[in-house]
Design a protein around this motif. Structure first.
Motif, PDB file in Angstrom:
ATOM      1  N   TRP A 146     -10.392 -43.604  16.359  1.00 27.45           N
ATOM      2  CA  TRP A 146     -10.677 -42.017  16.038  1.00 27.45           C
ATOM      3  C   TRP A 146     -11.932 -41.699  15.241  1.00 27.45           C
ATOM      4  O   TRP A 146     -12.141 -40.553  16.149  1.00 27.45           O
ATOM      5  N   GLN A 147     -13.189 -42.754  15.001  1.00 31.44           N
ATOM      6  CA  GLN A 147     -14.102 -41.860  15.088  1.00 31.44           C
ATOM      7  C   GLN A 147     -14.877 -41.878  15.811  1.00 31.44           C
ATOM      8  O   GLN A 147     -15.198 -40.840  16.414  1.00 31.44           O
ATOM      9  N   LYS A 148     -14.324 -42.805  17.526  1.00 32.04           N
ATOM     10  CA  LYS A 148     -15.328 -42.460  18.787  1.00 32.04           C
ATOM     11  C   LYS A 148     -14.717 -40.627  19.424  1.00 32.04           C
ATOM     12  O   LYS A 148     -14.807 -39.810  19.577  1.00 32.04           O
ATOM     13  N   LEU A 149     -13.238 -40.474  18.952  1.00 31.33           N
ATOM     14  CA  LEU A 149     -12.540 -39.147  18.885  1.00 31.33           C
ATOM     15  C   LEU A 149     -12.676 -38.402  18.508  1.00 31.33           C
ATOM     16  O   LEU A 149     -13.916 -36.728  19.632  1.00 31.33           O
ATOM     17  N   LYS A 150     -13.529 -38.175  17.146  1.00 35.89           N
ATOM     18  CA  LYS A 150     -13.939 -37.123  16.743  1.00 35.89           C
ATOM     19  C   LYS A 150     -15.422 -36.821  16.979  1.00 35.89           C
ATOM     20  O   LYS A 150     -15.507 -35.553  17.079  1.00 35.89           O
ATOM     21  N   ALA A 151     -15.603 -38.086  17.722  1.00 35.55           N
ATOM     22  CA  ALA A 151     -17.865 -37.364  18.239  1.00 35.55           C
ATOM     23  C   ALA A 151     -17.643 -36.815  19.013  1.00 35.55           C
ATOM     24  O   ALA A 151     -18.758 -36.186  19.494  1.00 35.55           O
ATOM     25  N   GLN A 152     -16.370 -37.190  20.324  1.00 33.77           N
ATOM     26  CA  GLN A 152     -16.768 -37.002  21.475  1.00 33.77           C
ATOM     27  C   GLN A 152     -16.483 -34.915  21.695  1.00 33.77           C
ATOM     28  O   GLN A 152     -16.485 -34.201  21.441  1.00 33.77           O
ATOM     29  N   ASN A 153     -15.241 -34.834  20.219  1.00 32.10           N
ATOM     30  CA  ASN A 153     -14.253 -33.680  20.510  1.00 32.10           C
ATOM     31  C   ASN A 153     -14.504 -33.243  19.278  1.00 32.10           C
ATOM     32  O   ASN A 153     -13.640 -33.414  18.164  1.00 32.10           O
ATOM     33  N   PRO A 154     -15.413 -32.049  18.259  1.00 33.53           N
ATOM     34  CA  PRO A 154     -15.220 -31.613  17.163  1.00 33.53           C
ATOM     35  C   PRO A 154     -13.497 -31.307  17.111  1.00 33.53           C
ATOM     36  O   PRO A 154     -14.157 -30.878  15.372  1.00 33.53           O
ATOM     37  N   ARG A 155     -12.829 -30.795  17.598  1.00 30.52           N
ATOM     38  CA  ARG A 155     -11.926 -30.005  17.760  1.00 30.52           C
ATOM     39  C   ARG A 155     -11.068 -31.237  16.563  1.00 30.52           C
ATOM     40  O   ARG A 155      -9.837 -30.602  15.632  1.00 30.52           O
ATOM     41  N   TRP A 156     -11.107 -32.491  16.987  1.00 30.79           N
ATOM     42  CA  TRP A 156     -10.789 -33.337  16.122  1.00 30.79           C
ATOM     43  C   TRP A 156     -10.534 -33.172  14.300  1.00 30.79           C
ATOM     44  O   TRP A 156      -9.376 -33.495  13.522  1.00 30.79           O
ATOM     45  N   ASN A 157     -11.647 -32.282  13.835  1.00 32.21           N
ATOM     46  CA  ASN A 157     -11.453 -32.257  12.566  1.00 32.21           C
ATOM     47  C   ASN A 157     -11.433 -31.581  12.191  1.00 32.21           C
ATOM     48  O   ASN A 157     -10.545 -31.704  11.050  1.00 32.21           O
ATOM     49  N   LEU A 158     -11.034 -30.688  13.100  1.00 34.92           N
ATOM     50  CA  LEU A 158     -10.211 -29.361  12.873  1.00 34.92           C
ATOM     51  C   LEU A 158      -8.690 -29.714  12.084  1.00 34.92           C
ATOM     52  O   LEU A 158      -7.633 -29.943  10.895  1.00 34.92           O
ATOM     53  N   LEU A 159      -7.901 -31.380  12.914  1.00 32.43           N
ATOM     54  CA  LEU A 159      -6.796 -31.748  12.632  1.00 32.43           C
ATOM     55  C   LEU A 159      -6.847 -32.448  11.685  1.00 32.43           C
ATOM     56  O   LEU A 159      -5.904 -31.907  10.458  1.00 32.43           O
TER      57      LEU A 159
END
Length: 191
Positions: free
Chosen positions: A111-124
């Motif tokens: 999850w941390q890697k996914l958020k680091a690659q794409n900040p749109r996951w931070n919105l979720l």
């Protein structure tokens, strides 16, 4: 099955097919039997999940063995002991399967890697945290200001089919009352 998960995610933010694909590629499906645990109290959580099928509850158990149900999590719910996970401390509650259940799981590291690659996951993440905070605030207000019958009526409105899926003592622990008090309330309401 996957379509339902995507639908759950998209309730919070509109991600592209590629972004959803990236999420599902680093996830896995796991099955849980009734009374098994997604997370145990005393365990440091390293994952979160989305309930595909089945039902879970967050439950605190006192040293005397008394149960306090914090919340029920049906299909489409995101489940985690998130504050313990991010602080790398032990969870204070169990996440218990109440039925045969299937969960899409993602590790916290992925999850941390996914958020680091794409900040749109931070919105979720923000949307999920906002929802969780709102539910928590509403529940606290109900406990402070409403009587047990009013809390039971709200439970029936918010979880219309759950009473058929959950044991009465669990509903009582969710409402903060004894099973006997719940029986009296149900009798008075003609249930």
């Amino acid at each position: 099955m996957l379509a339902e998960i995507i639908k759950s995610i998209r309730k919070f933010t509109d991600l592209s097919e590629q972004e959803i694909s990236e999420f599902t590629e680093i996830s896995k499906i796991e099955n849980f039997d009734p009374k098994s645990h997604f997370i145990r109290a005393g365990q440091i959580p390293v994952k979160f999940g989305i309930v595909v099928t089945g039902l879970f509850r967050y439950v605190y158990i006192s040293q005397e063995g008394k149960e306090f149900t914090k919340v029920f999590m049906p299909e489409g719910s995101f489940i985690s002991s998130y504050s313990a996970m991010i602080s790398k401390t032990t969870s204070h509650f169990f996440i218990e399967a109440l039925e045969e259940s299937e969960v899409l799981i993602i590790s916290y590291n992925n999850w941390q890697k996914l958020k680091a690659q794409n900040p749109r996951w931070n919105l979720l993440l923000v949307k999920l945290l906002e929802k969780g905070y709102s539910v928590k605030e509403k529940r606290e207000r109900e406990f402070l200001l409403l009587d047990a019958e009013s809390r039971y009526r709200i439970f029936l409105e918010e979880y219309p089919d759950l009473e058929k899926r959950v044991k009465q003592h669990m509903i009582a622990s969710y409402l903060g009352i004894t099973p006997i008090a719940l029986s009296r309330i149900r009798k008075n309401m003609g249930a």
